[in-house]
Design a protein around this motif. Sequence first.
Motif, PDB file in Angstrom:
ATOM      1  N   ASP A  84      -8.672 -38.543  21.864  1.00 54.20           N
ATOM      2  CA  ASP A  84      -8.805 -38.644  20.416  1.00 54.20           C
ATOM      3  C   ASP A  84      -8.636 -40.085  19.934  1.00 54.20           C
ATOM      4  OD1 ASP A  84      -9.239 -35.942  20.464  1.00 54.20           O
ATOM      5  OD2 ASP A  84      -7.317 -35.396  19.567  1.00 54.20           O
TER       6      ASP A  84
ATOM      7  N   ARG B 190     -11.938 -41.712  19.973  1.00 51.33           N
ATOM      8  CA  ARG B 190     -12.749 -41.333  18.804  1.00 51.33           C
ATOM      9  C   ARG B 190     -12.321 -42.117  17.562  1.00 51.33           C
ATOM     10  NH1 ARG B 190     -11.933 -34.905  19.756  1.00 51.33           N
ATOM     11  NH2 ARG B 190     -13.429 -34.651  21.445  1.00 51.33           N
TER      12      ARG B 190
ATOM     13  N   GLU C 272     -15.706 -39.610  25.764  1.00 48.31           N
ATOM     14  CA  GLU C 272     -15.247 -40.426  24.637  1.00 48.31           C
ATOM     15  C   GLU C 272     -14.948 -41.862  25.063  1.00 48.31           C
ATOM     16  OE1 GLU C 272     -15.472 -39.593  21.561  1.00 48.31           O
ATOM     17  OE2 GLU C 272     -15.925 -37.487  21.907  1.00 48.31           O
TER      18      GLU C 272
ATOM     19  N   THR D 136     -16.840 -45.162  23.640  1.00 51.72           N
ATOM     20  CA  THR D 136     -16.051 -46.239  23.028  1.00 51.72           C
ATOM     21  C   THR D 136     -16.248 -47.545  23.776  1.00 51.72           C
ATOM     22  OG1 THR D 136     -14.486 -44.589  22.246  1.00 51.72           O
ATOM     23  CG2 THR D 136     -13.726 -46.883  22.253  1.00 51.72           C
TER      24      THR D 136
END
Length: 173
Positions: free
Chosen positions: A73, A76, A122, A126
Amino acid sequence: MVITPDTKNWTWVLDKPCPECGFDAAATAFDDVPGLLRDSADAWQEVLAGADAVQRPDDATWSPLEYAAHVRDLCRVYRMRLNLMLETDGAGFADWDQDATAVAERYGEQDPAVVAAELATEAEATAAAFAAVAPGQLARRGLRSDGSAFTVDSLARYFLHDALHHLWDVRPR
């Protein structure tokens, strides 16, 4: 088992090495961030494959699974912050309560294999977002709600410390 939220302001890691994990943000080049993030995502795969990934080492510490879900997370959130900074110089960041998210999303009840796959996805997205930043964009600014100011360059290194520090958190002791 409720974890005590971490309320420390960790921005000091941009100026001096972390005495816990040893990461030195000041000595880390922006261009190294994508590769280091990808390497850490690979390391998480092994952590999450372990039989003890769902076990908390004590009542006050997240399990490796919970840390991995947080790092997923985190990717994100920081990718979103990066995009805001690239769109608007001086962008403000919405607050993110990582501890409330951990409870609401039931990090400790998630499937380690699913979290491993999501973290890999993710982290790659990123890493690619940071790799795509043009040199002329490194000085673009963003502001956290507590007033902490970042450039794209410092945001990348601050974020990377967080991701790498959590690998240190789950190291074998």
